[in-house]
Design a protein around this motif. Structure first.
Motif, PDB file in Angstrom:
ATOM      1  N   ALA A  68       0.827  -1.208   0.000  1.00  0.00           N
ATOM      2  CA  ALA A  68       0.000   0.000   0.000  1.00  0.00           C
ATOM      3  C   ALA A  68       0.861   1.258   0.000  1.00  0.00           C
ATOM      4  N   ALA A  69       1.942   1.251   0.789  1.00  0.00           N
ATOM      5  CA  ALA A  69       2.850   2.403   0.799  1.00  0.00           C
ATOM      6  C   ALA A  69       3.536   2.579  -0.549  1.00  0.00           C
ATOM      7  N   SER A  70       3.830   1.475  -1.222  1.00  0.00           N
ATOM      8  CA  SER A  70       4.467   1.562  -2.531  1.00  0.00           C
ATOM      9  C   SER A  70       3.547   2.208  -3.560  1.00  0.00           C
ATOM     10  N   TYR A  71       2.292   1.790  -3.586  1.00  0.00           N
ATOM     11  CA  TYR A  71       1.356   2.398  -4.532  1.00  0.00           C
ATOM     12  C   TYR A  71       1.105   3.864  -4.208  1.00  0.00           C
ATOM     13  N   ALA A  72       1.039   4.195  -2.920  1.00  0.00           N
ATOM     14  CA  ALA A  72       0.835   5.602  -2.535  1.00  0.00           C
ATOM     15  C   ALA A  72       2.030   6.459  -2.937  1.00  0.00           C
ATOM     16  N   ALA A  73       3.245   5.956  -2.719  1.00  0.00           N
ATOM     17  CA  ALA A  73       4.436   6.701  -3.112  1.00  0.00           C
ATOM     18  C   ALA A  73       4.518   6.853  -4.627  1.00  0.00           C
ATOM     19  N   PHE A  74       4.104   5.830  -5.356  1.00  0.00           N
ATOM     20  CA  PHE A  74       4.128   5.934  -6.815  1.00  0.00           C
ATOM     21  C   PHE A  74       3.173   7.004  -7.310  1.00  0.00           C
ATOM     22  N   VAL A  75       1.974   7.012  -6.794  1.00  0.00           N
ATOM     23  CA  VAL A  75       0.999   8.016  -7.228  1.00  0.00           C
ATOM     24  C   VAL A  75       1.473   9.422  -6.867  1.00  0.00           C
ATOM     25  N   ALA A  76       2.061   9.573  -5.677  1.00  0.00           N
ATOM     26  CA  ALA A  76       2.474  10.900  -5.234  1.00  0.00           C
ATOM     27  C   ALA A  76       3.713  11.390  -5.979  1.00  0.00           C
ATOM     28  N   LEU A  77       4.766  10.555  -6.057  1.00  0.00           N
ATOM     29  CA  LEU A  77       6.042  11.011  -6.601  1.00  0.00           C
ATOM     30  C   LEU A  77       6.133  10.910  -8.111  1.00  0.00           C
ATOM     31  N   ALA A  78       5.430   9.980  -8.705  1.00  0.00           N
ATOM     32  CA  ALA A  78       5.534   9.803 -10.159  1.00  0.00           C
ATOM     33  C   ALA A  78       4.451  10.524 -10.930  1.00  0.00           C
ATOM     34  N   LEU A  79       3.324  10.835 -10.285  1.00  0.00           N
ATOM     35  CA  LEU A  79       2.209  11.457 -11.018  1.00  0.00           C
ATOM     36  C   LEU A  79       1.850  12.839 -10.473  1.00  0.00           C
ATOM     37  N   LEU A  80       1.592  12.937  -9.173  1.00  0.00           N
ATOM     38  CA  LEU A  80       1.071  14.195  -8.628  1.00  0.00           C
ATOM     39  C   LEU A  80       2.128  15.281  -8.556  1.00  0.00           C
ATOM     40  N   VAL A  81       3.303  14.947  -8.063  1.00  0.00           N
ATOM     41  CA  VAL A  81       4.352  15.969  -7.900  1.00  0.00           C
ATOM     42  C   VAL A  81       4.782  16.557  -9.244  1.00  0.00           C
ATOM     43  N   PRO A  82       5.091  15.782 -10.280  1.00  0.00           N
ATOM     44  CA  PRO A  82       5.452  16.413 -11.566  1.00  0.00           C
ATOM     45  C   PRO A  82       4.332  17.248 -12.160  1.00  0.00           C
ATOM     46  N   ALA A  83       3.078  16.777 -12.018  1.00  0.00           N
ATOM     47  CA  ALA A  83       1.960  17.552 -12.563  1.00  0.00           C
ATOM     48  C   ALA A  83       1.785  18.863 -11.802  1.00  0.00           C
ATOM     49  N   ALA A  84       1.881  18.823 -10.462  1.00  0.00           N
ATOM     50  CA  ALA A  84       1.703  20.041  -9.670  1.00  0.00           C
ATOM     51  C   ALA A  84       2.817  21.049  -9.928  1.00  0.00           C
ATOM     52  N   VAL A  85       4.056  20.576 -10.035  1.00  0.00           N
ATOM     53  CA  VAL A  85       5.168  21.493 -10.288  1.00  0.00           C
ATOM     54  C   VAL A  85       5.063  22.100 -11.682  1.00  0.00           C
ATOM     55  N   SER A  86       4.675  21.310 -12.674  1.00  0.00           N
ATOM     56  CA  SER A  86       4.538  21.844 -14.039  1.00  0.00           C
ATOM     57  C   SER A  86       3.457  22.907 -14.115  1.00  0.00           C
ATOM     58  N   LEU A  87       2.361  22.713 -13.368  1.00  0.00           N
ATOM     59  CA  LEU A  87       1.291  23.718 -13.361  1.00  0.00           C
ATOM     60  C   LEU A  87       1.665  24.963 -12.570  1.00  0.00           C
ATOM     61  N   SER A  88       2.668  24.872 -11.719  1.00  0.00           N
ATOM     62  CA  SER A  88       3.053  26.015 -10.883  1.00  0.00           C
ATOM     63  C   SER A  88       4.120  26.892 -11.513  1.00  0.00           C
ATOM     64  N   LEU A  89       4.677  26.506 -12.639  1.00  0.00           N
ATOM     65  CA  LEU A  89       5.749  27.274 -13.262  1.00  0.00           C
ATOM     66  C   LEU A  89       5.176  28.465 -14.022  1.00  0.00           C
ATOM     67  N   ARG A  90       5.829  29.596 -13.867  1.00  0.00           N
ATOM     68  CA  ARG A  90       5.430  30.823 -14.561  1.00  0.00           C
ATOM     69  C   ARG A  90       6.680  31.442 -15.191  1.00  0.00           C
ATOM     70  N   ALA A  91       6.515  31.911 -16.425  1.00  0.00           N
ATOM     71  CA  ALA A  91       7.629  32.567 -17.109  1.00  0.00           C
ATOM     72  C   ALA A  91       7.823  33.971 -16.548  1.00  0.00           C
ATOM     73  N   ASP A  92       9.062  34.370 -16.409  1.00  0.00           N
ATOM     74  CA  ASP A  92       9.401  35.686 -15.873  1.00  0.00           C
ATOM     75  C   ASP A  92      10.593  36.212 -16.665  1.00  0.00           C
ATOM     76  N   ALA A  93      10.327  37.173 -17.541  1.00  0.00           N
ATOM     77  CA  ALA A  93      11.400  37.720 -18.361  1.00  0.00           C
ATOM     78  C   ALA A  93      12.413  38.509 -17.547  1.00  0.00           C
ATOM     79  N   ALA A  94      12.004  38.983 -16.350  1.00  0.00           N
ATOM     80  CA  ALA A  94      12.941  39.724 -15.510  1.00  0.00           C
ATOM     81  C   ALA A  94      14.044  38.816 -14.972  1.00  0.00           C
ATOM     82  N   LEU A  95      13.721  37.558 -14.750  1.00  0.00           N
ATOM     83  CA  LEU A  95      14.728  36.607 -14.271  1.00  0.00           C
ATOM     84  C   LEU A  95      15.620  36.101 -15.391  1.00  0.00           C
ATOM     85  N   SER A  96      15.006  35.737 -16.506  1.00  0.00           N
ATOM     86  CA  SER A  96      15.770  35.192 -17.624  1.00  0.00           C
ATOM     87  C   SER A  96      14.997  35.410 -18.910  1.00  0.00           C
ATOM     88  N   ARG A  97      15.715  35.722 -19.977  1.00  0.00           N
ATOM     89  CA  ARG A  97      15.062  35.894 -21.279  1.00  0.00           C
ATOM     90  C   ARG A  97      14.554  34.566 -21.831  1.00  0.00           C
TER      91      ARG A  97
END
Length: 453
Positions: A68-97
């Protein structure tokens, strides 16, 4: 005067009771029986490093709670975390072109890593569900007891070398990935959690860049570790069969005159395990081939179509991800090609052995009649020659490996010389050349389209 017999009878050694008889192998405790040394290991566990790695990566399926812990870790680390981080990224030209292109490259690199993690986790879950553990998967439970000491010692070395290979692939890539993510989150893009996912969050509540950095690195370690673990397990299984083929090569010895039935039984056992290995990993290899091909071509197309400058801050994900994926996949292909060519080499060795045995028998038959002196009469010489010829014929009839059995063995090996197969296609150098030509054709086609456009 006391005789010598009386002195010997009165000696302390003669008065002492005789030593107890040594227990038979059937009466020995199971833990002291050498036959069970490789089946159950109590003091020294050959798979201890792999078990620790499975526990740290939350891949232990030995218990219901661990599953059960293995399936929970898989869902969290392989699916939810990459999706949440990708949705949280914002472009900022002041930081980098190149902030916008960095986000695009990051999302292109995350998709194949997640896909390979899903394929690898499904493969491991199927292995643990059907086989019950690593011992049966690596042919350590029962099958290794029938091998020689050379094979067992070599397999113990390969177990240690396999874990070192896994660490050598994972740790340097982790250092490069962590450095890239630090530059990516703190100097290239802005991190803002979406309000739909975190309605209570504001940029001032938590250091979201640090949270995103830790979560992304943990997710990358998990996904990459799962993929490389399956690749290392496959290569380790191939190394065991290579050691067994090297052991069966030693059976083709003209001096020892082995029986063809023994060689046939050993090759059939190896052939059965090769078929089992092919059935276990064929879906994994094909799915990885398709995923890596599509991801590499997609990354090439995106990189060529982008007009922004390419640097470590925006294309580091593609660099690290491609290096790890190709290293693991080519390690699987090379391991399968090695075991296939070891199996195909068996036909050549058996043919040479058959010819050597036949020539030695003919040489013995021609030199077997004893030479007699000129003074012997004709009847005595004919009697000696006839008795010698009869002895040679009896030796041939009672030989452990006759001509027909050797010829049947060579014929059998000629029609069963394949190694690792993918739905009937032997994975050898010819198939590797075909895959290389196919990949190069697709790359050239994409380059032609980009240049024309």
């Amino acid at each position: 005067m006391v005789s010598e017999d009386e002195e010997q009878g009165s000696s302390p050694e003669s008065d002492s009771p005789p030593p107890p008889p040594s227990p038979s192998p059937s009466q020995r405790p199971l833990l002291l029986n050498p036959a069970y040394a490789q089946c159950k290991s109590v003091i020294h566990d050959e798979l201890r490093s792999f078990r620790v790695f499975l526990q740290w990566c939350a891949l232990d399926h030995s218990t219901r709670a661990g599953r059960a812990a293995s399936y929970a870790a898989f869902v969290a680390l392989a699916l939810l975390v990459p999706a949440a981080v990708s949705l949280s990224l914002r472009a900022d030209a002041a930081l980098s072109r190149d902030s916008a292109s960095a986000i695009t490259f990051n999302r292109v690199a995350q998709a194949p890593a997640t896909g390979l993690a899903v394929i690898s986790f499904a493969t491991l879950a199927a292995f643990f569900r059907r086989l019950g553990g690593l011992r049966k998967l690596l042919f350590l439970d029962g099958a290794l007891r029938d091998d020689t000491a050379f094979v067992r010692r070599g397999y113990a070395r390969e177990l240690d070398r396999a874990f070192r290979t896994l660490a050598a692939l994972l740790l340097p890539s982790l250092c490069v990935e962590a450095a890239h993510k630090a530059v990516f989150f703190f100097c290239t893009v802005r991190v803002e959690p979406p309000a739909a996912v975190f309605p209570f969050a504001t940029p001032l509540l938590l250091p979201w860049r640090a949270v995103a950095l830790v979560a992304t690195v943990a997710s990358w370690v998990y996904r990459t570790g799962v993929f490389l673990l399956v690749c290392v397990l496959f290569c380790l299984t191939c190394e065991l069969q290579i050691l067994r083929f090297e052991g069966i090569y030693g059976m083709f010895d003209v001096e020892s005159r082995p029986a063809a039935a023994e060689i046939f039984a050993e090759h059939r056992r190896i052939r059965t395990q090769l078929l089992a290995t092919s059935h276990r990993y064929r879906v994994f290899i094909i799915c990885c081939l398709v995923t890596i091909t599509v991801s590499q071509l997609g990354a090439l197309l995106v990189a060529l179509s982008s007009r922004d400058a390419k640097s470590f801050s925006n294309t580091g994900d593609l660099l690290v991800g491609s290096a790890v994926q190709l290293s693991g996949f080519f390690m699987c292909l090379l391991g399968a090609a090695r075991i296939t060519h070891r199996a195909q080499r068996m036909v050549s060795i058996a043919s040479q052995w058959h010819m050597s045995m036949e020539s030695s028998m003919h040489h013995g038959k021609s030199s077997s009649p004893a030479t007699t002196s000129a003074s012997d009469d004709v009847d005595a010489s004919s009697h000696v020659s006839g008795s010698s010829t009869t002895a040679v014929s009896q030796a041939e009839a009672g030989a452990p490996c006759s001509y027909r059995s050797r010829q049947a063995l060579v014929t059998y090996l000629r029609h069963n010389g394949g190694g690792i197969t993918l739905f009937g296609f032997t994975l050898d150098r010819g198939l590797l050349h075909t895959i290389f030509v196919f990949e190069m054709t697709l790359v050239l086609w994409i380059l032609s389209k980009v240049v024309v456009l």
